[in-house]
Design a protein around this motif. Sequence first.
Motif, PDB file in Angstrom:
ATOM      1  N   VAL A  27       0.805  -1.216   0.000  1.00  0.00           N
ATOM      2  CA  VAL A  27       0.000   0.000   0.000  1.00  0.00           C
ATOM      3  C   VAL A  27       0.847   1.279   0.000  1.00  0.00           C
ATOM      4  O   VAL A  27       0.648   2.170  -0.840  1.00  0.00           O
ATOM      5  CB  VAL A  27      -0.952  -0.009   1.219  1.00  0.00           C
ATOM      6  N   GLN A  32      -4.063   3.648  -4.274  1.00  0.00           N
ATOM      7  CA  GLN A  32      -3.715   2.835  -3.112  1.00  0.00           C
ATOM      8  C   GLN A  32      -4.959   2.331  -2.382  1.00  0.00           C
ATOM      9  O   GLN A  32      -4.925   1.273  -1.760  1.00  0.00           O
ATOM     10  CB  GLN A  32      -2.761   3.559  -2.163  1.00  0.00           C
ATOM     11  N   LEU A  82      -5.528  -1.153  -0.529  1.00  0.00           N
ATOM     12  CA  LEU A  82      -5.702  -1.090   0.921  1.00  0.00           C
ATOM     13  C   LEU A  82      -7.004  -1.746   1.390  1.00  0.00           C
ATOM     14  O   LEU A  82      -7.048  -2.354   2.465  1.00  0.00           O
ATOM     15  CB  LEU A  82      -5.664   0.388   1.355  1.00  0.00           C
TER      16      LEU A  82
END
Length: 288
Positions: free
Chosen positions: A69, A113, A117
């Motif tokens: 991440v 991201q 995530l």
Amino acid sequence: MPVEEFVAGWISGALGLVLGYPFDTVKVRLQTQTTYRGIVDCMVKTYRHESLLGFFKGMSFPIASIAVVNSVLFGIYSNTLLALTATSHQERRAQPPSYTHIFIAGCTGGFLQAYFLAPFDLIKVRLQNQTEPRAKPGSPPPRYRGPVHCATSIFQEEGPRGLFRGAWALTLRDTPTMGIYFITYECLCHQSTPEGQNPSSATVLVAGGFAGITSWVTATPLDVIKSRMQMAGLNQRAHRGVLDCIVSSARQEGLGVFFRGLTINSARAFPVNAVTFLSYEYLLHLWQ
Ligand SMILES: C[N+](C)(C)CCCC[C@H](N)C(=O)O
């Protein structure tokens, strides 16, 4: 495509994560459970009931996931800036990019991201919310035995899409606030550093810390919604969507609900992001 940023992002993210994890557990519990009177009460109860280990529940998985991440975040951020301004990380001190470019690059990093995530964050939140003490003979076992068991149970019980529960709220939370994160950092570094020089370690620490605070303050309302949507379907009623969750939370608990975890989020954000940015800058400096 420069890869140093990806590696530096990974290592610096992991350091920040360990440091801030106990704060994060308290935050998630305050946001999703109603049994605690406040930060101190939550800390005391967690410690008494579950010992120090209670604060680190579900951490092994985020440590592994932060590799993906944070490297996606910093790697995409830096490479977007490279595409927009044609300057590498080293050249950016002498030719600082405009704040618009920094914001766009931060939002792009935040947006992408969030996708990586989402499943990791879901598992983290589910494990952090298991308040059962560590296995005692005779006591009922917690629902999830660990991250892998948690992931497979969600997959079996809620389907593959179940692993992305709350992902929309997470994307909405992170896209603009990652723009704010990088703008704050660059702006504070720029202001306290003489033209063309690298910021000092103290400047990086303070700028990183404040970047964490401003981004978390603005992210908290959607952070609450995100955590609640992730718990939905388990022990809370399922929401029809982000808007439904916002409206029903506000109706039932008042507007204050959107600020749950704000203090602890900010207290955690300063050390975590100070360390993250310092190690990021240090590693890139080392490799240049
Ligand atoms: C954008 N948002 C505020 C959600 C996060 C910004 C900081 C991210 C950092 N890894 C941390 O855990 O603090």
